[in-house]
Motif scaffolding. Structure first.
Motif, PDB file in Angstrom:
ATOM      1  N   ARG A 180       8.481  29.710  31.234  1.00 61.29           N
ATOM      2  CA  ARG A 180       9.819  29.229  30.869  1.00 61.29           C
ATOM      3  C   ARG A 180      10.928  29.822  31.730  1.00 61.29           C
ATOM      4  NH1 ARG A 180       9.757  29.028  24.279  1.00 61.29           N
ATOM      5  NH2 ARG A 180       8.495  27.138  24.133  1.00 61.29           N
ATOM      6  N   THR A 181      10.646  30.907  32.441  1.00 57.51           N
ATOM      7  CA  THR A 181      11.682  31.468  33.310  1.00 57.51           C
ATOM      8  C   THR A 181      12.060  30.488  34.406  1.00 57.51           C
ATOM      9  OG1 THR A 181      10.118  32.530  34.836  1.00 57.51           O
ATOM     10  CG2 THR A 181      10.867  33.842  32.929  1.00 57.51           C
ATOM     11  N   GLY A 182      11.132  29.632  34.801  1.00 58.28           N
ATOM     12  CA  GLY A 182      11.410  28.665  35.849  1.00 58.28           C
ATOM     13  C   GLY A 182      11.291  29.241  37.251  1.00 58.28           C
ATOM     14  N   GLU A 183      11.169  30.532  37.351  1.00 61.41           N
ATOM     15  CA  GLU A 183      11.000  31.171  38.657  1.00 61.41           C
ATOM     16  C   GLU A 183       9.591  30.889  39.167  1.00 61.41           C
ATOM     17  OE1 GLU A 183      13.288  32.923  40.404  1.00 61.41           O
ATOM     18  OE2 GLU A 183      14.731  32.408  38.841  1.00 61.41           O
ATOM     19  N   PRO A 184       9.436  30.582  40.454  1.00 60.62           N
ATOM     20  CA  PRO A 184       8.096  30.275  40.969  1.00 60.62           C
ATOM     21  C   PRO A 184       7.076  31.392  40.713  1.00 60.62           C
ATOM     22  CG  PRO A 184       9.771  29.714  42.596  1.00 60.62           C
ATOM     23  CD  PRO A 184      10.470  30.409  41.466  1.00 60.62           C
ATOM     24  N   VAL A 185       7.481  32.628  40.899  1.00 60.39           N
ATOM     25  CA  VAL A 185       6.552  33.737  40.657  1.00 60.39           C
ATOM     26  C   VAL A 185       6.227  33.846  39.172  1.00 60.39           C
ATOM     27  CG1 VAL A 185       6.291  36.250  40.780  1.00 60.39           C
ATOM     28  CG2 VAL A 185       7.300  35.011  42.698  1.00 60.39           C
ATOM     29  N   GLY A 186       7.229  33.678  38.318  1.00 61.75           N
ATOM     30  CA  GLY A 186       7.008  33.740  36.873  1.00 61.75           C
ATOM     31  C   GLY A 186       6.094  32.625  36.392  1.00 61.75           C
TER      32      GLY A 186
ATOM     33  N   LEU B 230      -9.922  39.942  19.546  1.00 64.14           N
ATOM     34  CA  LEU B 230      -9.746  39.231  20.810  1.00 64.14           C
ATOM     35  C   LEU B 230      -8.873  37.990  20.624  1.00 64.14           C
ATOM     36  CD1 LEU B 230     -13.242  39.549  22.488  1.00 64.14           C
ATOM     37  CD2 LEU B 230     -11.070  40.340  23.404  1.00 64.14           C
ATOM     38  N   ALA B 231      -9.054  37.296  19.515  1.00 63.56           N
ATOM     39  CA  ALA B 231      -8.229  36.116  19.241  1.00 63.56           C
ATOM     40  C   ALA B 231      -6.756  36.517  19.134  1.00 63.56           C
ATOM     41  CB  ALA B 231      -8.700  35.425  17.964  1.00 63.56           C
ATOM     42  N   LEU B 232      -6.477  37.621  18.460  1.00 66.70           N
ATOM     43  CA  LEU B 232      -5.106  38.123  18.360  1.00 66.70           C
ATOM     44  C   LEU B 232      -4.558  38.469  19.741  1.00 66.70           C
ATOM     45  CD1 LEU B 232      -2.689  39.092  16.683  1.00 66.70           C
ATOM     46  CD2 LEU B 232      -3.838  41.318  16.507  1.00 66.70           C
ATOM     47  N   TYR B 233      -5.357  39.129  20.542  1.00 69.41           N
ATOM     48  CA  TYR B 233      -4.963  39.470  21.912  1.00 69.41           C
ATOM     49  C   TYR B 233      -4.658  38.205  22.711  1.00 69.41           C
ATOM     50  CZ  TYR B 233      -5.475  40.953  26.766  1.00 69.41           C
ATOM     51  OH  TYR B 233      -5.280  41.172  28.097  1.00 69.41           O
ATOM     52  N   PHE B 234      -5.518  37.185  22.586  1.00 68.73           N
ATOM     53  CA  PHE B 234      -5.310  35.942  23.316  1.00 68.73           C
ATOM     54  C   PHE B 234      -3.983  35.282  22.912  1.00 68.73           C
ATOM     55  CE2 PHE B 234     -10.166  35.270  23.764  1.00 68.73           C
ATOM     56  CZ  PHE B 234     -10.200  36.202  24.788  1.00 68.73           C
ATOM     57  N   VAL B 235      -3.671  35.291  21.623  1.00 68.89           N
ATOM     58  CA  VAL B 235      -2.419  34.700  21.155  1.00 68.89           C
ATOM     59  C   VAL B 235      -1.236  35.446  21.765  1.00 68.89           C
ATOM     60  CG1 VAL B 235      -0.969  34.401  19.107  1.00 68.89           C
ATOM     61  CG2 VAL B 235      -3.367  33.728  19.037  1.00 68.89           C
ATOM     62  N   LEU B 236      -1.308  36.772  21.784  1.00 69.90           N
ATOM     63  CA  LEU B 236      -0.213  37.557  22.356  1.00 69.90           C
ATOM     64  C   LEU B 236      -0.070  37.305  23.858  1.00 69.90           C
ATOM     65  CD1 LEU B 236      -0.757  40.912  20.433  1.00 69.90           C
ATOM     66  CD2 LEU B 236       1.028  39.192  20.046  1.00 69.90           C
ATOM     67  N   VAL B 237      -1.191  37.254  24.571  1.00 70.21           N
ATOM     68  CA  VAL B 237      -1.139  37.004  26.016  1.00 70.21           C
ATOM     69  C   VAL B 237      -0.607  35.599  26.289  1.00 70.21           C
ATOM     70  CG1 VAL B 237      -2.561  36.682  28.082  1.00 70.21           C
ATOM     71  CG2 VAL B 237      -2.893  38.682  26.642  1.00 70.21           C
ATOM     72  N   LEU B 238      -1.049  34.628  25.521  1.00 77.17           N
ATOM     73  CA  LEU B 238      -0.562  33.263  25.726  1.00 77.17           C
ATOM     74  C   LEU B 238       0.941  33.172  25.448  1.00 77.17           C
ATOM     75  CD1 LEU B 238      -3.508  31.120  24.332  1.00 77.17           C
ATOM     76  CD2 LEU B 238      -2.778  31.347  26.703  1.00 77.17           C
ATOM     77  N   GLY B 239       1.429  33.934  24.472  1.00 76.29           N
ATOM     78  CA  GLY B 239       2.875  33.968  24.197  1.00 76.29           C
ATOM     79  C   GLY B 239       3.652  34.498  25.392  1.00 76.29           C
TER      80      GLY B 239
ATOM     81  N   ALA C 155       6.323  32.547  27.991  1.00 72.88           N
ATOM     82  CA  ALA C 155       7.629  33.126  28.326  1.00 72.88           C
ATOM     83  C   ALA C 155       7.818  33.215  29.841  1.00 72.88           C
ATOM     84  CB  ALA C 155       7.762  34.510  27.693  1.00 72.88           C
ATOM     85  N   LEU C 156       6.765  33.574  30.566  1.00 73.73           N
ATOM     86  CA  LEU C 156       6.864  33.641  32.021  1.00 73.73           C
ATOM     87  C   LEU C 156       7.064  32.259  32.640  1.00 73.73           C
ATOM     88  CD1 LEU C 156       4.152  36.309  32.893  1.00 73.73           C
ATOM     89  CD2 LEU C 156       6.581  36.433  33.459  1.00 73.73           C
TER      90      LEU C 156
ATOM     91  N   ALA D 229       3.841  31.015  38.243  1.00 73.26           N
ATOM     92  CA  ALA D 229       2.486  31.276  38.750  1.00 73.26           C
ATOM     93  C   ALA D 229       1.799  32.358  37.924  1.00 73.26           C
ATOM     94  CB  ALA D 229       2.548  31.683  40.218  1.00 73.26           C
ATOM     95  N   LEU D 230       2.509  33.437  37.638  1.00 67.32           N
ATOM     96  CA  LEU D 230       1.910  34.511  36.820  1.00 67.32           C
ATOM     97  C   LEU D 230       1.612  34.023  35.406  1.00 67.32           C
ATOM     98  CD1 LEU D 230       3.942  37.660  37.902  1.00 67.32           C
ATOM     99  CD2 LEU D 230       1.509  37.235  38.229  1.00 67.32           C
ATOM    100  N   GLY D 231       2.531  33.247  34.841  1.00 70.65           N
ATOM    101  CA  GLY D 231       2.325  32.728  33.495  1.00 70.65           C
ATOM    102  C   GLY D 231       1.085  31.848  33.408  1.00 70.65           C
ATOM    103  N   LEU D 232       0.902  30.984  34.403  1.00 67.21           N
ATOM    104  CA  LEU D 232      -0.283  30.120  34.417  1.00 67.21           C
ATOM    105  C   LEU D 232      -1.558  30.938  34.614  1.00 67.21           C
ATOM    106  CD1 LEU D 232       1.064  27.075  36.454  1.00 67.21           C
ATOM    107  CD2 LEU D 232       0.666  27.240  33.977  1.00 67.21           C
ATOM    108  N   ALA D 233      -1.481  31.940  35.482  1.00 67.40           N
ATOM    109  CA  ALA D 233      -2.659  32.793  35.709  1.00 67.40           C
ATOM    110  C   ALA D 233      -3.013  33.572  34.448  1.00 67.40           C
ATOM    111  CB  ALA D 233      -2.400  33.747  36.870  1.00 67.40           C
ATOM    112  N   PHE D 234      -1.991  34.121  33.784  1.00 64.06           N
ATOM    113  CA  PHE D 234      -2.250  34.881  32.563  1.00 64.06           C
ATOM    114  C   PHE D 234      -2.766  33.989  31.444  1.00 64.06           C
ATOM    115  CE2 PHE D 234       1.051  38.263  33.861  1.00 64.06           C
ATOM    116  CZ  PHE D 234       0.075  39.000  34.513  1.00 64.06           C
ATOM    117  N   ALA D 235      -2.367  32.726  31.430  1.00 64.00           N
ATOM    118  CA  ALA D 235      -2.861  31.794  30.412  1.00 64.00           C
ATOM    119  C   ALA D 235      -4.304  31.403  30.696  1.00 64.00           C
ATOM    120  CB  ALA D 235      -1.977  30.555  30.366  1.00 64.00           C
TER     121      ALA D 235
END
Length: 161
Positions: free
Chosen positions: A41-47, A25-34, A38-39, A49-55
């Motif tokens: 850093r796109t700077g797109e509002p949808v990216g 699970l820790a490995l999975y969390f690191v991959l998801v946080l990565g 990335a989302l 929002a999704l990046g924050l939700a996934f984090a």
């Protein structure tokens, strides 16, 4: 003369599995946080929002997993205390050939545990026994609630262990 050296307990299969699963699970969390970074850093509002939700999701899961590990550690300490006093609950309930506990026997074992809690609601040991009676009766949710109550009382009795 050699002093007796206390024997170290060997980890059980359940503990090894829990540690391995937590590591995965820790490995999975690191991959998801990565991916979340990335989302964002796109700077797109949808990216973003999704990046924050996934984090947020792995962080919530991490808090819940840590909560369960702490409960497990405290339950083990309570079990050690009860075992030293010769009061550890022992499962002697009859089972079907498939391994299921006989419902009538579980119900009969539940009543004394419930009565003990009603007689002394501040006894962490009574709540601990009630948790295992709930578990034998198949009510895992109430078993966990009773274990949490036992832990709260146990920690209060010892000054927040």
């Amino acid at each position: 003369m050699n002093a007796a050296v206390p024997r170290r307990r060997r980890p059980t299969g359940g503990l090894v599995a829990a540690v391995a699963l937590s590591g995965l699970l820790a490995l999975y969390f690191v991959l998801v946080l990565g991916r979340s970074v990335a989302l964002v850093r796109t700077g797109e509002p949808v990216g973003v929002a999704l990046g924050l939700a996934f984090a947020l999701l792995p962080l919530v899961a991490l808090v819940l997993i840590a909560r369960e590990w702490l409960l497990a550690l405290h339950v083990q300490r309570m079990a050690d205390t009860l075992a030293a006093a010769g009061d550890l609950p022992v499962d002697r309930l009859p089972r079907s050939p498939g391994g299921r506990i006989d419902r009538e026997a579980a119900r009969a074992a539940f009543d004394p545990a419930r009565d003990a809690v009603e007689a002394d609601p501040e006894s962490w040991a009574a709540w601990y026994h009630l948790a295992f009676a709930y578990d034998a009766a198949g009510d895992r949710r109430r078993a966990r609630e009773a274990l949490r109550t036992a832990r709260r009382l146990w920690r209060t009795a010892a000054g927040s262990r």
